[in-house]
Design an enzyme around this catalytic site. Structure first.
Site, PDB file in Angstrom:
ATOM      1  N   LYS A 125       0.727 -33.122  86.044  1.00  0.00           N
ATOM      2  CA  LYS A 125       1.307 -31.844  85.731  1.00  0.00           C
ATOM      3  C   LYS A 125       2.425 -32.157  84.853  1.00  0.00           C
ATOM      4  O   LYS A 125       3.526 -32.891  85.181  1.00  0.00           O
ATOM      5  CB  LYS A 125       1.671 -31.147  86.895  1.00  0.00           C
ATOM      6  CG  LYS A 125       2.317 -29.736  86.767  1.00  0.00           C
ATOM      7  CD  LYS A 125       2.769 -29.107  87.884  1.00  0.00           C
ATOM      8  CE  LYS A 125       3.132 -27.815  87.557  1.00  0.00           C
ATOM      9  NZ  LYS A 125       4.098 -27.632  86.600  1.00  0.00           N
ATOM     10  N   TRP A 126       2.319 -31.586  83.474  1.00  0.00           N
ATOM     11  CA  TRP A 126       3.159 -31.880  82.519  1.00  0.00           C
ATOM     12  C   TRP A 126       4.374 -31.000  82.518  1.00  0.00           C
ATOM     13  O   TRP A 126       4.405 -29.883  82.815  1.00  0.00           O
ATOM     14  CB  TRP A 126       2.344 -31.863  81.122  1.00  0.00           C
ATOM     15  CG  TRP A 126       1.231 -33.025  81.073  1.00  0.00           C
ATOM     16  CD1 TRP A 126       0.102 -32.609  81.503  1.00  0.00           C
ATOM     17  CD2 TRP A 126       1.574 -34.355  80.964  1.00  0.00           C
ATOM     18  NE1 TRP A 126      -0.657 -33.873  81.352  1.00  0.00           N
ATOM     19  CE2 TRP A 126       0.300 -34.870  80.870  1.00  0.00           C
ATOM     20  CE3 TRP A 126       2.532 -35.283  80.662  1.00  0.00           C
ATOM     21  CZ2 TRP A 126      -0.067 -36.239  80.718  1.00  0.00           C
ATOM     22  CZ3 TRP A 126       2.193 -36.526  80.370  1.00  0.00           C
ATOM     23  CH2 TRP A 126       1.039 -37.162  80.547  1.00  0.00           C
TER      24      TRP A 126
END
Length: 345
Positions: A36-37
Site C-alpha cells: 500500500k503506497w
C-alpha cells in the site's frame, strides 16, 4: 492536456475501486497482496498525447504533476486507462509531505517542485487497454497480465513502475511488518478472480497503524481561548448522514491561529446531519461543551486505538490533512472490525 471525458476509453469521473480496513491479512488461497503506497491514488486516462490524471476524489491532478502528464503523453501507446499511485521519494523514502506541497496555486512553484522532486507513478491495474477493450469486468489475474504486457517495455525506475505483488501470505506478512517509517503504508489484498468494482470497497487494506479518513464537521475552541482546541470528526452512515464519531486535539500550537481562521471561514450549520456532538467527554473535562459547525468539506486522516459503539473510544491523533480525498468516501466501512488487535504488534 486534459481532454473531453467522452474521448477516453472511460469517463474521467469513473470511480476507483476502494478498500475496507481489516486487522488481519486474509490467509486463504485466491488472494493477491500488494504494497500500500503512501501517496495520492490516481486514475490515469490516455488517448494519444492527451492525458488526464484524477484523484480518488475525482478532482483533476494533472496541473500539479506536469512531469507525469508529459511522461504518459510521450508513451507510444494509443489509449489506456490505468490505476495506480503517485508518490515522491526523497532520500530513498516516500514523502507524503512532498506530495501535499504540490497542491499549490502558483504554477511556477509547481514547475519548480516537479523538477526538484519529481513524482513517480506506480501502476497496479488496467481498466481500458490499448486494443480498445474495457477490462473492468475481467478477473484481476488477467488484468495484471495485460497491465504488464502494456507497461513493462516502458518502465523507468525513477518515474514509471509496476507495483510488485505476491500470492505468498508469508511474504505479505513480511511486507506488513516493514510498513511505515517512510516506506510502504501497509498491504492491499485483492481477489485474483475479482472484477474491478468502481466505487465499491471490494479490496482489503491492512496497516500497522490503524487510521481512518474523517470529515471535519465542527470544532471546539480551547478553554479560555479563541483558538481551535479540537476538531470534531464525522463518518457517513448508510443513510448518507454524517455522524459524529470522535475528536482530535493533537494540533500543533504553531498551526492553531491559521487553522482557527480557516475553520471560522467555513462556519455552516448543521455540520453533522446525523448524530451530533454532545457536551465535553470525560476525556476533555476542561473544554467547553459548545461547538461550532462547519461546512463538511475538509478531510483529515487520524490514528485511533479502539472503536466502541461505532465511535472512537479515546481521542485520536491527527496524522495529516487529505485534500485528495472526497468527504463522501469517509464512511463507517473504514473502521469495520477495528476493535480487533493489530496482528503485527
Amino acid at each position: 492536456m486534459a481532454k473531453n471525458t467522452q474521448k477516453f476509453g472511460l469517463p474521467v469521473d469513473f470511480e476507483p475501486m476502494e478498500a475496507k480496513s481489516s486487522a488481519e491479512l486474509p490467509a486463504e488461497e485466491g488472494w493477491q497482496y500488494e504494497p500500500k503506497w503512501d501517496g495520492f491514488r490516481c486514475l490515469a486516462f490516455k488517448d494519444g498525447d492527451a492525458v488526464d490524471l484524477r484523484a480518488k476524489s475525482g478532482k483533476p491532478l494533472g496541473r500539479y504533476f506536469p512531469e507525469v502528464l508529459a511522461l504518459l503523453g510521450d508513451l507510444p501507446i494509443g489509449s489506456m486507462v490505468v490505476d495506480g499511485e503517485l508518490v515522491i521519494e526523497i532520500e530513498g523514502k516516500l514523502s507524503f509531505e512532498a506530495m501535499q506541497m504540490r497542491l499549490h496555486p502558483a504554477e511556477s512553484r509547481v514547475r519548480k517542485l516537479s523538477a526538484s522532486t519529481p513524482a513517480k507513478l506506480v501502476l497496479f491495474d488496467i481498466l481500458f487497454s490499448p486494443d480498445g477493450v474495457s477490462q473492468v469486468n475481467t478477473p484481476l489475474k488477467t488484468r495484471r497480465a495485460k497491465l504488464e504486457a502494456v507497461i513493462s517495455p516502458f518502465q523507468r525506475t525513477e518515474s514509471l513502475v509496476l507495483s510488485p505483488y505476491t500470492t505468498d501470505y508469508t511474504l505479505a506478512r513480511a511486507w506488513l511488518s516493514q510498513a511505515g517509517n517512510g516506506g510502504i503504508d501497509g498491504v492491499v489484498c485483492k481477489r485474483l478472480d475479482g472484477t474491478y468494482e468502481p466505487g465499491v470497497r471490494a479490496m482489503i487494506k491492512v496497516k500497522r497503524l490503524r487510521t481512518a479518513d474523517c470529515v471535519v464537521g465542527g470544532f471546539r475552541y480551547e478553554s479560555k481561548s479563541k483558538e481551535v482546541g479540537s476538531l470534531l470528526l464525522g463518518l457517513y452512515n448508510a443513510g448518507g448522514e454524517l455522524d459524529h464519531v470522535g475528536f482530535t486535539s493533537t494540533i500543533a500550537d504553531a498551526d492553531r491561529a491559521a487553522l482557527t481562521e480557516r475553520l471560522e471561514a467555513r462556519r455552516e450549520a448543521p455540520g453533522f446531519t446525523g448524530k451530533a456532538p454532545g457536551g465535553p467527554s470525560r476525556w476533555s473535562t476542561g473544554r467547553s461543551g459548545n461547538w461550532e459547525p462547519v461546512k463538511p468539506d475538509l478531510v483529515v486522516e487520524v490514528r485511533f486505538d479502539h472503536v466502541t459503539g461505532r465511535r472512537f473510544r479515546h481521542g485520536t491523533k491527527l496524522m495529516r490533512w487529505r485534500p485528495d480525498k472526497k468527504p463522501a468516501q469517509c464512511t463507517y466501512e473504514q473502521i469495520e472490525g477495528a476493535s480487533m488487535q493489530d496482528p503485527t504488534s
